[in-house]
Design a protein around this motif. Structure first.
Motif, PDB file in Angstrom:
ATOM      1  N   GLU A 133       6.722   1.042   2.881  1.00 55.00           N
ATOM      2  CA  GLU A 133       6.451   1.857   4.071  1.00 55.00           C
ATOM      3  C   GLU A 133       5.006   2.349   4.082  1.00 55.00           C
ATOM      4  N   VAL A 134       4.465   2.669   2.913  1.00 61.41           N
ATOM      5  CA  VAL A 134       3.070   3.096   2.830  1.00 61.41           C
ATOM      6  C   VAL A 134       2.139   1.968   3.286  1.00 61.41           C
ATOM      7  N   ILE A 137       2.260   1.613   7.022  1.00 56.23           N
ATOM      8  CA  ILE A 137       1.479   2.658   7.684  1.00 56.23           C
ATOM      9  C   ILE A 137      -0.015   2.330   7.616  1.00 56.23           C
ATOM     10  N   SER A 285       7.753   4.269  10.143  1.00 52.11           N
ATOM     11  CA  SER A 285       7.547   3.986   8.720  1.00 52.11           C
ATOM     12  C   SER A 285       7.426   5.278   7.918  1.00 52.11           C
ATOM     13  N   GLY A 286       6.782   6.302   8.533  1.00 54.85           N
ATOM     14  CA  GLY A 286       6.678   7.592   7.850  1.00 54.85           C
ATOM     15  C   GLY A 286       8.036   8.233   7.632  1.00 54.85           C
TER      16      GLY A 286
END
Length: 338
Positions: A133-134, A137, A285-286
């Motif tokens: 996810e990071v 982003i 995603s966050g």
């Protein structure tokens, strides 16, 4: 005397005279049947009646005592037979209880080990998903600045996310199947291989919808992953098209023809998204990242505490209950053999 004998009300007295020699002798010798003699005869008759009643009562009491002795002897015999049966089956019952207790402890250790291994794997999967996810982003954020790097980060994030999702579901299936198998063995204490196979099959059937959902999402992510890889190659071979995509994302000042080219070439990637779409993608995603971090913290804490499975604790409780019954059995045996 004749009058007395003819008196029908004196039947019992007559019977008494016929059976008692002394009373009959006195009557035959001519004793006058005056009131005193009659009273004496009645007294003698009453005494005989009382003696008869006493003899009947004594006889009845004697029968009762005899019957009571017979009942006591019968119950004693039954008790001795029960004790003998207990002593005969005691060794086998004790052996089976000990085997069951060991089996339950072994199953509990097995369940705990699988649960611990699956918890470690889940920690890794959560970590991988969080990294994924990071990277997504970062891919959304860097798309207007460095298209090539953005596509690489997005592709890596998608690949890691798909791997993490598959690992997480597989881990859940493995632990569920292991627990179901242990439950089957604990309930039957020695099921056949077919029983275990049927249990695992049932678990897999129940997990099919979840697997289908995960694999469907993974397939979609892999399609996007492929588009990102193709876009990376296109950026390398056609820098002008990449610059058009960059201007479209930053200023929007490109012609309609160039916009169509960018959409066709980079569709499905961050390079073809509007600013609003990229912000929404980063926000999603966050949110996923936050959920992954929470799951990671919980799994790590559980692992630090020993990662004991709930069902393993239940198996150990069953073992303790059997151990208590075994101790009671041993005490009964000792009391009978001392």
């Amino acid at each position: 005397m004749v009058a007395y004998l003819l008196d029908t009300r004196s039947t019992e007295a007559l019977k008494f005279l016929l059976t008692e020699e002394e009373a009959w002798k006195q009557l035959v010798e001519g004793t006058d049947p005056d009131i005193e003699d009659e009273d004496m005869l009645q007294n003698d008759l009453q005494e005989k009646t009382e003696r008869d009643e006493e003899e009947a009562l004594s006889e009845a009491l004697g029968d009762t005592i005899v019957n009571s002795d017979v009942d006591d002897e019968y119950h004693l015999q039954r008790e001795l037979e029960a004790q003998k049966r207990f002593l005969d089956v005691y060794p086998q019952v004790k052996l089976e209880l000990e085997q069951h207790i060991r089996k339950l402890h072994d199953l509990a250790d097995k369940v705990d080990k699988v649960h611990r291994d699956c918890t470690i794997t889940q920690v890794v999967a959560n970590s991988t998903s969080a990294v994924s996810e990071v990277l997504k982003i970062l891919g959304f954020a860097l798309a207007p600045v460095t298209p090539g790097v953005s596509l690489g980060l997005s592709a890596t994030g998608l690949g890691l996310g798909a791997a993490a999702a598959a690992t997480s579901v597989s881990t859940s299936i493995v632990e569920t199947a292991s627990t179901a198998s242990a439950e089957a063995e604990a309930s039957q204490l020695g099921p056949t291989n077919q029983d275990t196979a049927n249990t695992i099959k049932e678990v897999l059937e129940k997990s099919t919808p979840g697997l289908a959902s995960v694999y469907e999402k993974s397939f979609q992510d892999l399609e996007v992953f492929k588009k990102n890889i193709d876009a990376i190659n296109l950026v390398k071979t056609n820098p002008r098209l990449a610059n058009n995509a960059k201007r479209l994302m930053t200023t929007g000042a490109v012609s309609a023809r160039k916009t169509r080219q960018v959409q066709k070439s980079f569709g499905g990637t961050a390079l073809a998204m509007t600013r609003r779409a990229r912000v929404m993608g980063a926000a999603n995603s966050g949110l996923s990242l936050v959920m992954d971090v929470v799951s990671l913290v919980e799994a790590s804490k559980h692992l630090h505490e020993g990662a004991k499975a709930d069902y393993a604790a239940e198996l150990r409780k069953q073992a303790r209950d059997l151990e208590q019954k075994l101790q009671d059995l041993i005490q009964v045996h000792d009391s009978l053999t001392q």
